[in-house]
Design a protein around this motif. Structure first.
Motif, PDB file in Angstrom:
ATOM      1  N   SER A 122      65.818  25.384  10.539  1.00  0.00           N
ATOM      2  CA  SER A 122      65.145  25.331  11.841  1.00  0.00           C
ATOM      3  C   SER A 122      64.836  23.896  12.232  1.00  0.00           C
ATOM      4  CB  SER A 122      63.837  26.131  11.797  1.00  0.00           C
ATOM      5  OG  SER A 122      63.119  25.977  13.016  1.00  0.00           O
ATOM      6  N   GLN A 166      64.324  33.283  12.933  1.00  0.00           N
ATOM      7  CA  GLN A 166      65.625  32.880  13.477  1.00  0.00           C
ATOM      8  C   GLN A 166      66.769  33.407  12.605  1.00  0.00           C
ATOM      9  OE1 GLN A 166      65.470  28.549  15.054  1.00  0.00           O
ATOM     10  NE2 GLN A 166      63.546  28.798  13.932  1.00  0.00           N
ATOM     11  N   ASN A 167      66.580  33.360  11.280  1.00  0.00           N
ATOM     12  CA  ASN A 167      67.603  33.881  10.368  1.00  0.00           C
ATOM     13  C   ASN A 167      67.807  35.383  10.578  1.00  0.00           C
ATOM     14  OD1 ASN A 167      66.776  31.801   7.452  1.00  0.00           O
ATOM     15  ND2 ASN A 167      67.807  31.308   9.358  1.00  0.00           N
ATOM     16  N   GLN A 185      67.379  37.060  13.241  1.00  0.00           N
ATOM     17  CA  GLN A 185      68.039  37.298  14.528  1.00  0.00           C
ATOM     18  C   GLN A 185      69.422  36.658  14.617  1.00  0.00           C
ATOM     19  OE1 GLN A 185      64.504  35.645  16.767  1.00  0.00           O
ATOM     20  NE2 GLN A 185      64.926  37.415  18.068  1.00  0.00           N
ATOM     21  N   ARG A 186      69.782  35.854  13.591  1.00  0.00           N
ATOM     22  CA  ARG A 186      71.029  35.066  13.611  1.00  0.00           C
ATOM     23  C   ARG A 186      71.067  34.154  14.844  1.00  0.00           C
ATOM     24  NH1 ARG A 186      70.907  37.505   9.288  1.00  0.00           N
ATOM     25  NH2 ARG A 186      72.696  38.407   8.195  1.00  0.00           N
ATOM     26  N   LEU A 187      69.904  33.538  15.124  1.00  0.00           N
ATOM     27  CA  LEU A 187      69.771  32.646  16.277  1.00  0.00           C
ATOM     28  C   LEU A 187      69.181  31.316  15.833  1.00  0.00           C
ATOM     29  CD1 LEU A 187      68.183  35.057  18.945  1.00  0.00           C
ATOM     30  CD2 LEU A 187      70.557  34.280  18.862  1.00  0.00           C
ATOM     31  N   ALA A 188      69.361  30.297  16.671  1.00  0.00           N
ATOM     32  CA  ALA A 188      68.699  29.005  16.457  1.00  0.00           C
ATOM     33  C   ALA A 188      67.970  28.625  17.740  1.00  0.00           C
ATOM     34  CB  ALA A 188      69.730  27.933  16.098  1.00  0.00           C
ATOM     35  N   TRP A 189      66.659  28.394  17.638  1.00  0.00           N
ATOM     36  CA  TRP A 189      65.871  28.013  18.798  1.00  0.00           C
ATOM     37  C   TRP A 189      65.938  26.505  19.008  1.00  0.00           C
ATOM     38  CZ3 TRP A 189      61.248  31.167  16.488  1.00  0.00           C
ATOM     39  CH2 TRP A 189      61.513  32.525  16.623  1.00  0.00           C
TER      40      TRP A 189
END
Length: 451
Positions: free
Chosen positions: A190, A383-384, A386-390
């Protein structure tokens, strides 16, 4: 508990929490919470194992590895891994115990734990550290997982070590999951995580300044101890907000401003490079008016400061140093390190707060003031999942919100449970301890962990 081996660090952490609970109205209003404290003070699980690895000369080396899975009432165990020769069960139990209530204050779904080894990464080659980390994780991997226990870094464990451990876990368990935090940005890490503890500390103290009517950081003199991750980013954020930083330190000595000198951004960037090579501050040659004092901590050498931020290790502010800070007019002290102040030092600060009212020094404990690091670890877990990066701004704003909520929670809980007189600043140490404890105790009762 005479049948148990002495655990001085854990006993200190327990006594600090128990003392503030006893000296509030919590047990008067809810006597059943004494039972919750008795149960919560015992870890759910302690794992100890041997770590055998080979040095570059082909010699077998052996170390002790640990994981203290202290409390999972609020979520998976969460807490760092420390690699340092001083590591023992007492230190890890103290850190894990603190972590339970710190994590509760973030408002995120995280339990408390801690782990590590008495392995010393200083002076070791990359290959030796890789071989140690792989051996360590081969055993630890049996006991952790994204929904069970999610370790992070701590002293001696940075991005390199997290990378080696994650790779070992992925190969051993055949899983790519958010089992560690502090990961590289291109494989699940992150943004803001390296900065989070230091930034969060500064945001927290900003709310203290505001409530006490002391304005902003602009023009304030700030003494900081430590020169690792927490100290570096706390110093950079203080400078960004208009403060003057007058000290940094490490285990060998302190770098302190002389005359009208101060620590610059260039100093901090150079020290970052020095520390990345695991070198001492004694090897740094400052360009400005800074002097290196061998074997010293900064507190009695910094003169008049408005804010003190211990960011090195436990028990780094003694009773004598606390009295020196008070005598030099320090108005705010907040721990970037875990249990940075001794019990005697905390009593000095709390006595001043009670007696001198709004003009007194105001102390904030590490479990509240430095919870920003684990908070962003929790955001990394989200984030992990959701498999997303903010974005950087998204994470930074969430960090600011979490620190504001942790401050307000400690403040309001102190007002509810700690008797005070007119004009007295609320006890943040009592309020934070009580708020974190009550949240955990209620979850434990709901789960049938005590009755």
């Amino acid at each position: 508990m005479s049948h148990l081996a002495p655990e001085p660090e854990f006993e200190q952490a327990y006594k600090e929490l128990a003392f503030t609970l006893e000296n509030s109205t919590l047990f008067q209003k809810n006597p059943e919470y004494r039972t919750a404290l008795k149960v919560a003070s015992i870890p759910e699980r302690v794992i100890q194992f041997r770590v055998v690895w080979e040095d570059d000369a082909g010699n077998l080396q052996a170390n002790r590895g640990y994981r203290v899975q202290f409390n999972s009432a609020l979520g998976p165990y969460k807490g760092g891994l420390r690699l340092h020769p001083s590591v023992n069960l007492s230190i890890l139990k103290f850190l894990g115990f603190e972590q339970i209530f710190k994590n509760a204050l973030t408002g995120l779904m995280m339990g408390g734990g801690k782990g590590g080894s008495d392995f010393d990464p200083k002076g070791k080659s990359d290959a030796e550290i890789r071989r140690f980390c792989e051996s360590f994780m081969r055993e630890l991997s049996r006991h952790i997982g994204a929904d069970t226990d999610v370790p992070a870094g701590d002293i001696g464990v940075g991005g390199r070590e997290i990378g080696y451990m994650f790779g070992a876990y992925r190969r051993e368990r055949n899983k790519f999951e958010g089992v560690l935090t502090g990961k590289g940005l291109n494989w699940g890490g992150s943004l803001i995580r390296p900065e989070a503890t230091g930034y969060g500390l500064v945001y927290y103290v900003g709310h203290m300044l505001e409530l006490a009517g002391a304005g902003t950081y602009e023009g304030k003199r700030v003494a900081i101890s430590g020169s690792g991750n927490v100290a570096q980013y706390a110093a950079l954020k203080c400078i960004e907000l208009g403060a003057t930083v007058v000290s940094l330190s490490d285990s060998k000595g302190a770098l302190v401003a002389a005359d009208d000198g101060f620590v610059t951004v260039e100093d901090i960037e150079a020290i970052m490079q020095l520390k990345a090579k695991r070198q001492s501050l004694a090897e740094y040659t400052p360009k400005g008016k800074l002097q290196y004092i061998d074997g010293a901590r900064p507190w009695v050498h910094v003169g008049q400061v408005d804010i003190a931020l211990p960011c090195a290790t436990q028990n780094e502010v003694s009773q004598e140093e606390a009295l020196a800070l008070v005598a030099n007019g320090t108005r705010f002290i907040a721990e970037g390190s875990n249990m940075g102040c001794t019990l005697e030092a905390i009593e000095v600060f709390e006595k001043e707060r009670r007696e001198k009212k709004g003009e007194a020094i105001w102390y904030a404990p590490g479990k509240a003031a430095n919870c920003g690091g684990v908070a962003v670890s929790g955001l990394e877990m989200s984030q992990n999942s959701q498999r997303l990066a903010w974005t950087k701004d998204e994470v930074d704003q969430k960090l600011k919100d979490i620190m504001k909520n942790a401050f307000d929670l400690g403040l309001n809980t102190a007002k509810a449970y700690v008797e005070s007189t007119e004009g007295e600043l609320p006890s943040l140490v009592a309020g934070s301890n009580i708020a974190g404890f009550v949240k955990v105790a209620e979850a434990m009762r709901d789960h049938g962990d005590w009755w």
